[in-house]
Design an enzyme around this catalytic site. Structure first.
Site, PDB file in Angstrom:
ATOM      1  N   GLN A 255       0.823  -1.197   0.000  1.00 54.13           N
ATOM      2  CA  GLN A 255       0.000   0.000   0.000  1.00 54.13           C
ATOM      3  C   GLN A 255       0.863   1.255   0.000  1.00 54.13           C
ATOM      4  O   GLN A 255       0.578   2.221  -0.713  1.00 54.13           O
ATOM      5  CB  GLN A 255      -0.898   0.003   1.259  1.00 54.13           C
ATOM      6  CG  GLN A 255      -2.088   0.868   1.153  1.00 54.13           C
ATOM      7  CD  GLN A 255      -2.890   0.522  -0.071  1.00 54.13           C
ATOM      8  OE1 GLN A 255      -2.949   1.310  -1.001  1.00 54.13           O
ATOM      9  NE2 GLN A 255      -3.509  -0.638  -0.115  1.00 54.13           N
ATOM     10  N   HIS A 258       2.226   3.022  -3.209  1.00 51.84           N
ATOM     11  CA  HIS A 258       1.313   3.706  -4.126  1.00 51.84           C
ATOM     12  C   HIS A 258       1.592   5.197  -4.214  1.00 51.84           C
ATOM     13  O   HIS A 258       1.538   5.798  -5.280  1.00 51.84           O
ATOM     14  CB  HIS A 258      -0.132   3.558  -3.637  1.00 51.84           C
ATOM     15  CG  HIS A 258      -0.900   2.501  -4.362  1.00 51.84           C
ATOM     16  ND1 HIS A 258      -1.138   2.552  -5.701  1.00 51.84           N
ATOM     17  CD2 HIS A 258      -1.477   1.358  -3.936  1.00 51.84           C
ATOM     18  CE1 HIS A 258      -1.831   1.477  -6.065  1.00 51.84           C
ATOM     19  NE2 HIS A 258      -2.049   0.740  -5.011  1.00 51.84           N
ATOM     20  N   GLU A 323     -10.053   1.318   4.125  1.00 51.98           N
ATOM     21  CA  GLU A 323     -10.366   0.897   2.755  1.00 51.98           C
ATOM     22  C   GLU A 323     -10.111  -0.618   2.597  1.00 51.98           C
ATOM     23  O   GLU A 323     -10.974  -1.350   2.143  1.00 51.98           O
ATOM     24  CB  GLU A 323      -9.483   1.697   1.797  1.00 51.98           C
ATOM     25  CG  GLU A 323      -9.732   1.428   0.338  1.00 51.98           C
ATOM     26  CD  GLU A 323      -8.713   2.107  -0.559  1.00 51.98           C
ATOM     27  OE1 GLU A 323      -7.638   2.538  -0.057  1.00 51.98           O
ATOM     28  OE2 GLU A 323      -8.962   2.193  -1.777  1.00 51.98           O
ATOM     29  N   HIS A 324      -8.903  -1.039   2.970  1.00 54.04           N
ATOM     30  CA  HIS A 324      -8.539  -2.463   2.923  1.00 54.04           C
ATOM     31  C   HIS A 324      -8.257  -2.926   4.349  1.00 54.04           C
ATOM     32  O   HIS A 324      -7.489  -2.284   5.065  1.00 54.04           O
ATOM     33  CB  HIS A 324      -7.253  -2.678   2.114  1.00 54.04           C
ATOM     34  CG  HIS A 324      -7.287  -2.121   0.726  1.00 54.04           C
ATOM     35  ND1 HIS A 324      -6.822  -0.862   0.414  1.00 54.04           N
ATOM     36  CD2 HIS A 324      -7.733  -2.655  -0.447  1.00 54.04           C
ATOM     37  CE1 HIS A 324      -6.971  -0.657  -0.886  1.00 54.04           C
ATOM     38  NE2 HIS A 324      -7.528  -1.711  -1.430  1.00 54.04           N
ATOM     39  N   ASP A 357      -6.567  -6.574  -5.350  1.00 54.74           N
ATOM     40  CA  ASP A 357      -6.349  -5.448  -6.267  1.00 54.74           C
ATOM     41  C   ASP A 357      -6.469  -5.875  -7.720  1.00 54.74           C
ATOM     42  O   ASP A 357      -6.915  -5.112  -8.567  1.00 54.74           O
ATOM     43  CB  ASP A 357      -4.951  -4.852  -6.052  1.00 54.74           C
ATOM     44  CG  ASP A 357      -4.835  -4.089  -4.754  1.00 54.74           C
ATOM     45  OD1 ASP A 357      -5.880  -3.727  -4.196  1.00 54.74           O
ATOM     46  OD2 ASP A 357      -3.693  -3.861  -4.305  1.00 54.74           O
ATOM     47  N   HIS A 416     -53.779  17.740  -2.329  1.00 55.73           N
ATOM     48  CA  HIS A 416     -53.449  16.310  -2.283  1.00 55.73           C
ATOM     49  C   HIS A 416     -54.722  15.503  -1.991  1.00 55.73           C
ATOM     50  O   HIS A 416     -55.015  14.512  -2.654  1.00 55.73           O
ATOM     51  CB  HIS A 416     -52.416  16.029  -1.187  1.00 55.73           C
ATOM     52  CG  HIS A 416     -51.015  16.395  -1.558  1.00 55.73           C
ATOM     53  ND1 HIS A 416     -50.622  17.679  -1.824  1.00 55.73           N
ATOM     54  CD2 HIS A 416     -49.889  15.630  -1.708  1.00 55.73           C
ATOM     55  CE1 HIS A 416     -49.320  17.699  -2.116  1.00 55.73           C
ATOM     56  NE2 HIS A 416     -48.859  16.469  -2.047  1.00 55.73           N
TER      57      HIS A 416
END
Lengths: 428, 428
Positions: A255, A258, A323-324, A357, A416
């Site tokens: 990770q 990245h 996220e992960h 991934d 209505h």
């Protein structure tokens, strides 16, 4: 060196901290100008920005089918095989997300239902340069295709010679993209949102991008739908004392490589593991081609939190809502029910995030920055919309008319009430 | 008088036009200040704004359970019956939306799945004054309860005497709201988003509100989730020559009475019907208690579009993508498949929108301003999130490791590749 905390001694803000990113006023102003220009001037404006930002004077924006086919034919057969296997897995998983219409007809004269309709046209943004990932093409286009989207329009900035990376064209063909345009940045988002002479207006824009793309997506939201504004990537590894520190470190680094803003966190119940992972990180970082990026991510945003026990570890993971989330324990399914907030969950000691991934099938577009508390992975659901429908016979309406009139009158909405009662008045 | 167009003679912008609303810089600045103040000063700030905007000095924000119960006990039994029947219908419809986890286990050593988890805490905004609608309490709280949300926290501005409308308290009890706080405006949104001493921080905020509430929701989006920013209400009636003009006019007016900005549109294939509906509108408007509002809406935003035939009428409806679509024809199910863009579809000549607003069961929180092209009615889906999960044995990972390494290396992400291969290296 990665920072190490004990759970009782760390501030909540430190637990929740992610690498900071964000737009600036200069970015916002530039993007607003580009959007207005493309809205007004169409293709001419897009071509002008393409020359300015991508350094290439294009004759036209659309990539010819012959160029896509040529890239595919010339591709390494091993790559085609990898892409095809990954696409097959992604398709198998996402097929299970497809929703059907439902109809309720329990009462005579009453039919209620919900129908699911594909979004008609979707734009898919694919970044250029080093962040140009064929896996993202698969992960975005396949759910759209399965949803029944009729036009999947990919946009990606061209290289200085006017070309698009062959791997991207190949992945687009495998995934079922229907048209490709050479344009990037805010101008591409604008062309998709407003339409131009050559680019059809879409209903939704998905896919990752830099801060200009993110700012443009945020601004056109409402005119079109968008997927999400993704923050920097994040991993949280939840590991017990028996975890292999070399594996844990490798997973954290997958990770960290990245992006300098990426966040890698280990939560464990063992001081010994914390020390061993810290040492492994120092050993492994120099071995990486992207060592400088990984180093910055680990030193600035990385952390190890030592929990009192695994139960507290799970609580911390839920609070961070990563996220992960890797669950590196021997019996990971025992913890699955207690995990409430995570984009994608990797269960067991041999399930590195990279498996998800690229290959396993679930989507890799996931909620970041703690939004897993309320957001979901990209799915087939993101490419459809639902409509409810109601049918009553006059008799069925008559049987309940008093209830509707009662409710409407209590809310002070006489018209209505009247729209119901008029159907039962004499002479109407 | 309502404006009448022939489909071939009307500009696209006129077809798509809605009543205009929107925020101003003054609203934005005021809301930004209130958010910052409540974030910093908590309850004290909320109580201060309550005194300033609602004109009441409260001792505390929370409504006592005894007050809720007292309102319920004192309510007209007919109203309780109406509420209970409506709630039963809403529950029956929304139950069909509940999603289950799925698991895929087609390959030895591989388990993939998707789990559905309720959002933990949800805030429900209910406007005060004349726009204080018990039906909205049901429509927002019941799907949240069915989704499994553990805390549904309602906020609503108090009257000058510090009370909350008994009808709202009664509806909240029927719907299963778990706590009620007397606060409104941007300060209520801030309290829900950030939490205060007495108000728990939520994960999502839903419900309608004025421009201050809408601006505040837009600003806290990302910290919490929001449902949608609803525009003024809209109806499109698609009718053939045989439709009853009095019914069509009554249905158009049920929308027009909401708001001067509301939009009511008739699309039909008959000049005669267009004329008759126009005349009926003029006849019926003066009969309404809210005649001035209906008049402004009809004259400013209303329109009749005469299509060449019903097929073109359906195309126009799809292009407008209305919030509410009435299909006033004898065989409405014949057109259902061709309707692609609409929030809720009312099928047949005896299905006034009010039936859906209050009673039938489908949600009345619907996409406005053409967003039905990509958005859906509020549903149980809005109160859950999904997480994917992946389990592979080491053997299963070993069988595919080369594919993942191939993909990762082609994307230049060596640490991704390494996180897989390290598990198969000697001595690791």
């Amino acid at each position: 060196m990665i920072r190490v905390f004990k759970s009782g001694e760390v501030a909540r803000a430190d637990i929740l901290y992610r690498g900071e990113s964000g737009s600036t006023q200069a970015v916002e102003d530039a993007v607003a100008d580009i959007l207005a220009d493309v809205k007004k001037n169409g293709d001419a404006a897009v071509l002008r920005y393409c020359e300015k930002f991508d350094g290439v004077k294009l004759a036209g924006l659309r990539v010819a089918q012959a160029d896509i086919d040529a890239a595919y034919e010339a591709a390494d057969p091993e790559f085609i095989r990898t892409l095809t296997m990954a696409a097959g897995n992604i398709e198998a998983f996402h097929k299970r997300q497809i929703r059907r219409n439902f109809v309720i007809n329990d009462t005579p004269g009453v039919v209620l239902g919900q129908k699911v309709t594909p979004i008609e046209r979707v734009g898919l943004y694919v970044p250029g340069g080093t962040a140009s990932y064929p896996s993202s093409v698969l992960m975005n286009a396949i759910p759209a295709r399965l949803a029944g989207v009729s036009e999947i329009i990919m946009v990606t900035p061209p290289a200085k010679d006017g070309s698009v990376a062959p791997a991207i064209l190949t992945a687009a063909r495998v995934a079922g993209v229907t048209a490709i345009y050479k344009m990037g940045g805010a101008q591409a988002v604008a062309a998709l949102a407003y339409g131009t002479e050559s680019v059809p207006k879409v209903d939704k824009i998905v896919g990752p991008g830099n801060i200009f793309v993110a700012a443009a997506k945020r601004r056109v939201y409402g005119i079109v739908d968008i997927d999400m504004i993704a923050g920097p990537s994040e991993i949280l590894v939840l590991a017990d004392a028996a975890a292999n520190p070399a594996y844990v470190a490798a997973d954290l680094l997958s990770q960290a490589e990245h992006d300098r803003l990426a966040t890698a966190v280990l939560v464990c119940d063992s001081e010994a593991l914390a020390g061993a992972v810290s040492a492994e990180l120092e050993r492994q970082i120099p071995l990486l081609p992207r060592a400088d990026i990984a180093r910055a991510s680990i030193d600035n945003n990385g952390k190890i939190i030592i929990a009192r026990d695994m139960a507290e570890g799970v609580d911390i993971a839920n609070e961070i809502a990563p996220e992960h989330l890797e669950v590196c324990v021997d019996d990971p399914f025992s913890l699955l029910n207690s995990i409430r907030n995570a984009g994608s969950i990797f269960l067991g000691k041999n399930v590195p995030e990279a498996l998800g991934d690229y290959f396993a099938g679930p989507n890799h577009t996931l909620p970041t920055l703690g939004t897993a508390r309320f957001s979901s992975p990209l799915s087939v659901d993101d490419f459809v919309k639902k409509s409810s429908f109601i049918y009553y016979t006059k008799e069925a309406l008559g049987a309940v008319q008093e209830r509707i009139v009662d409710f409407a009158e209590r809310e002070g909405l006489s018209a209505h009430a009247r729209s119901v009662s008029i159907r039962f008045e004499d002479g109407q």
